[in-house]
Design an enzyme around this catalytic site. Structure first.
Site, PDB file in Angstrom:
ATOM      1  N   ARG A  68      -0.889 -14.243 -19.024  1.00 25.56           N
ATOM      2  CA  ARG A  68       0.014 -14.437 -19.957  1.00 25.56           C
ATOM      3  C   ARG A  68       0.310 -15.966 -19.945  1.00 25.56           C
ATOM      4  NH1 ARG A  68       5.615 -11.324 -20.052  1.00 25.56           N
ATOM      5  NH2 ARG A  68       3.898  -9.667 -19.962  1.00 25.56           N
ATOM      6  N   LYS A 100      -6.668  -0.241  -7.592  1.00 25.55           N
ATOM      7  CA  LYS A 100      -5.755   0.793  -7.099  1.00 25.55           C
ATOM      8  C   LYS A 100      -4.302   0.342  -7.048  1.00 25.55           C
ATOM      9  CE  LYS A 100      -4.059  -0.314  -3.499  1.00 25.55           C
ATOM     10  NZ  LYS A 100      -3.561  -1.353  -2.672  1.00 25.55           N
ATOM     11  N   ASP A 158     -11.829   0.452  -4.671  1.00 24.80           N
ATOM     12  CA  ASP A 158     -11.059   0.698  -3.489  1.00 24.80           C
ATOM     13  C   ASP A 158     -11.874  -0.218  -2.178  1.00 24.80           C
ATOM     14  OD1 ASP A 158     -10.378   1.400  -0.693  1.00 24.80           O
ATOM     15  OD2 ASP A 158      -9.358   3.304  -1.685  1.00 24.80           O
ATOM     16  N   HIS A 159     -11.338  -1.347  -2.007  1.00 25.11           N
ATOM     17  CA  HIS A 159     -12.233  -2.400  -1.254  1.00 25.11           C
ATOM     18  C   HIS A 159     -12.496  -1.759   0.204  1.00 25.11           C
ATOM     19  CE1 HIS A 159      -8.177  -3.887   0.393  1.00 25.11           C
ATOM     20  NE2 HIS A 159      -8.929  -4.391   1.372  1.00 25.11           N
ATOM     21  N   LYS A 194     -16.294  -2.341   2.969  1.00 24.99           N
ATOM     22  CA  LYS A 194     -16.357  -2.762   4.323  1.00 24.99           C
ATOM     23  C   LYS A 194     -17.453  -2.261   5.033  1.00 24.99           C
ATOM     24  CE  LYS A 194     -11.215  -3.480   4.587  1.00 24.99           C
ATOM     25  NZ  LYS A 194     -10.609  -4.617   5.171  1.00 24.99           N
ATOM     26  N   GLU A 198      -0.809  -3.390  10.221  1.00 27.65           N
ATOM     27  CA  GLU A 198      -0.808  -4.643   9.651  1.00 27.65           C
ATOM     28  C   GLU A 198       0.368  -5.245  10.402  1.00 27.65           C
ATOM     29  OE1 GLU A 198      -2.137  -5.295   5.453  1.00 27.65           O
ATOM     30  OE2 GLU A 198      -0.614  -3.680   5.180  1.00 27.65           O
ATOM     31  N   ASP A 208       0.197   2.663  -1.762  1.00 25.08           N
ATOM     32  CA  ASP A 208      -0.482   1.522  -1.550  1.00 25.08           C
ATOM     33  C   ASP A 208      -1.581   1.458  -0.465  1.00 25.08           C
ATOM     34  OD1 ASP A 208      -0.610  -1.479  -1.876  1.00 25.08           O
ATOM     35  OD2 ASP A 208       0.037  -1.784   0.279  1.00 25.08           O
ATOM     36  N   HIS A 211      -7.040   3.791   0.555  1.00 23.33           N
ATOM     37  CA  HIS A 211      -7.909   3.439   1.609  1.00 23.33           C
ATOM     38  C   HIS A 211      -8.107   4.485   2.742  1.00 23.33           C
ATOM     39  CE1 HIS A 211      -7.598  -0.294  -0.740  1.00 23.33           C
ATOM     40  NE2 HIS A 211      -6.531  -0.803  -0.105  1.00 23.33           N
ATOM     41  N   LYS A 251       3.312  -1.718   7.855  1.00 24.23           N
ATOM     42  CA  LYS A 251       3.578  -2.999   7.845  1.00 24.23           C
ATOM     43  C   LYS A 251       4.372  -3.664   8.858  1.00 24.23           C
ATOM     44  CE  LYS A 251       2.350  -4.099   3.026  1.00 24.23           C
ATOM     45  NZ  LYS A 251       0.885  -4.526   3.210  1.00 24.23           N
ATOM     46  N   LYS A 300      -2.801  -6.237  13.925  1.00 23.07           N
ATOM     47  CA  LYS A 300      -3.642  -6.001  12.631  1.00 23.07           C
ATOM     48  C   LYS A 300      -4.704  -5.181  13.451  1.00 23.07           C
ATOM     49  CE  LYS A 300      -6.011  -7.722   8.462  1.00 23.07           C
ATOM     50  NZ  LYS A 300      -5.774  -6.737   7.636  1.00 23.07           N
TER      51      LYS A 300
END
Ligand code: BG6
Length: 493
Positions: A46, A151, A180-181, A185, A219, A238, A243, A343, A348
């Site tokens: 935008r 996602k 879905d990243h 991997k 994480e 999330d 994932h 989180k 991690k």
């Protein structure tokens, strides 16, 4: 293979994903000559940015989050193919303007009408964007027009069904890339190779030898500046529904007949169809949600989730979820799968731990300690690799045992760092390979499995209904109980 020249249009061009992941990945791929020189990227959002501003902003993103510019000439060439087109997601005139602009670019940059539309916007805008693209006739060539959807795909089963319907109205399944990243991997893909290119694992890969499987994605970061999105998502939407469940599918599915996209996706759907939460009548035994409170991490005081900017003071959004799944089929009957993500955890780390059963009878009774069971761990982060835990005799006259590891480290073995997951997926999409993208039925099955927990949590907005944990710890006590009550414990890598 290098894809044909094409225009990638990114909706949500001013957002974090574009800035931190997509643009740096695209630039690196161009440097590595995995993308053709004609590659053209159009950012849509935008804000009233100029092409020049978008180029500068992208450069900053590459410097801060990618591998840097490295080669000024290459950058200048790449930047010539970066454009910006401001527009509103719900205004038909924005799509007409974009359509005309893409038409001009096609001629100028010789992109042959090949178009990828990447929806990197807040999930509630997906249906509108798809409808508008469809109505503007921008998705009507199944060979040349592709749609990438980030996602979470929907926010529950019914909205995912609605979204799939909208998608079907405007394009064919072969044009749709639900990204879905985690599927990009290396270690996640390595799961398939390890399972199906080696003879020794598959005979053990079942209820006869495996005690249980744990999937952890922990994480250290908190909600960062994403409360606007995260407050309405939480860890279940999330991370778990996409994932972790994709990783679960590749771990638990039957061998596909081939590497063909639908062959793999059909096996994933089959295993999801057999999967359920362990005990839907007693959710405390199958689904735990938690939220971080303030705590100390690396000597720094961390604010609690409810104190983060943009978070409602009485928010019951989960920043941690642990779940126990059961799979009702011949291979997995009675083998629990424990999934957890959170989180503000101490480290991690992303890994899959396959714990084998104990030996039937331990002859080393006099050994000073009990033998640990074998654990095969797939490490997704850090140090992508695979590790097998086993018992070994310690040197000396006494028969004492110690737990040791056989390790395979991706970077050591191949001498390269594994590439960013987005590289692989963007290229696959441009090449028209859907193997690492999720199919409509897969997404719906994944939502079905978590629906009992989702509905219960949505209905229960009492601030005390969520288990709290201190930032820098491994989540709420209830998550420990979930596994300890079964006589098992979470692995600490
Ligand atoms: C994203 C989530 O999809 O994955 C984020 O929206 C999360 O909340 C991220 O931090 C984790 O990805 P990775 O690759 O860093 O494990």
């Amino acid at each position: 293979r290098v894809p044909e020249p094409q225009i990638l249009t990114i909706f949500g061009a001013s957002g974090d994903l574009t800035h931190r992941k997509l643009i740096p990945a695209l630039y690196q791929m161009r440097l590595d000559r995995r993308l053709p020189p004609e590659i053209t990227i159009v950012g849509v959002a935008r804000r009233d940015w100029s092409h020049e501003y978008f180029r500068e902003h992208s450069k900053q993103g590459i410097e801060e989050f990618g591998n840097g510019i490295q080669d000024e000439t290459a950058w200048n060439e790449f930047a010539k193919g970066l454009y910006y087109c401001s527009g509103d997601i719900d205004k038909p005139e924005s799509y007409q303007k974009l359509k005309a602009f893409l038409g001009e670019l096609d001629t100028e940059r010789r992109t042959m009408g090949n178009r990828v539309f990447y929806l990197s916007v807040a999930p509630n805008f997906f249906p509108e964007a798809i409808k508008q693209l469809g109505s503007a006739g921008m998705l009507n060539d199944p060979q040349k027009h592709r749609l990438v959807i980030e996602k979470p795909f929907g926010r529950d089963l019914s909205s995912a069904r609605v979204l799939n319907r909208v998608v079907r109205q405007h394009c064919q399944e072969q044009q749709v890339y639900r990204i879905d990243h985690y599927l990009g991997k290396e270690t996640v893909q390595n799961l398939l190779v390890l399972r199906f290119a080696n003879a020794i694992f598959e005979p053990l890969w079942n209820r006869n030898y495996i005690d249980h499987i744990q999937i952890t994605v922990a994480e250290t970061v908190g909600v960062e500046d994403r409360a606007g999105y995260y407050e309405s998502a939480g860890a279940l939407r999330d991370m778990i529904q996409n994932h972790l469940m994709q990783v679960f599918c590749l771990t638990a599915m039957e061998p596909p007949n081939s590497l063909d996209a639908d062959s793999i996706r059909t096996e994933k759907v089959k295993v999801l169809e057999a999967t359920r939460l362990a005990d839907v009548n007693n959710l405390n035994r199958s689904a735990i949600r938690g939220q971080y409170q303030s705590g100390w991490m690396k000597g720094e005081q961390i604010p609690g989730y409810r104190e983060e900017p943009g978070v409602a003071p009485g928010s019951v959004t989960s920043s941690f979820v642990a779940m126990k799944f059961m799979v009702d089929n011949w291979r997995w009957k009675d083998v629990p799968f424990y999934l957890r993500t959170g989180k503000r955890l101490p480290k991690k780390v992303s890994e899959i731990a396959v714990q084998f059963k104990e030996v039937p009878w331990l002859i080393f009774q006099s050994a000073s300690r009990q033998a640990n069971p074998n654990v095969l761990t797939f490490q997704i982060y850090p140090n992508e690799g695979i590790s097998l835990q086993f018992e070994a005799k310690m040197p000396g006259a006494d028969l004492r045992t110690r737990t040791e590891n056989m390790d395979f480290n991706y970077q050591e073995a191949f001498g390269v760092k594994s590439s960013d997951a987005y590289d692989r997926l963007l290229i696959d999409c441009m090449l028209g390979d859907q193997t690492l993208f999720t199919r409509s039925d897969e997404v719906e099955e994944a939502w079905r499995i978590v629906t009992p927990a989702l509905s219960d949590w949505e209905a229960n907005t009492d601030p005390n209904s969520i288990s709290l944990y201190e930032a820098g710890t491994w989540g709420p006590l209830a998550a420990e109980d979930l596994i300890n009550d079964d006589g098992r414990k979470w692995h600490r890598s």
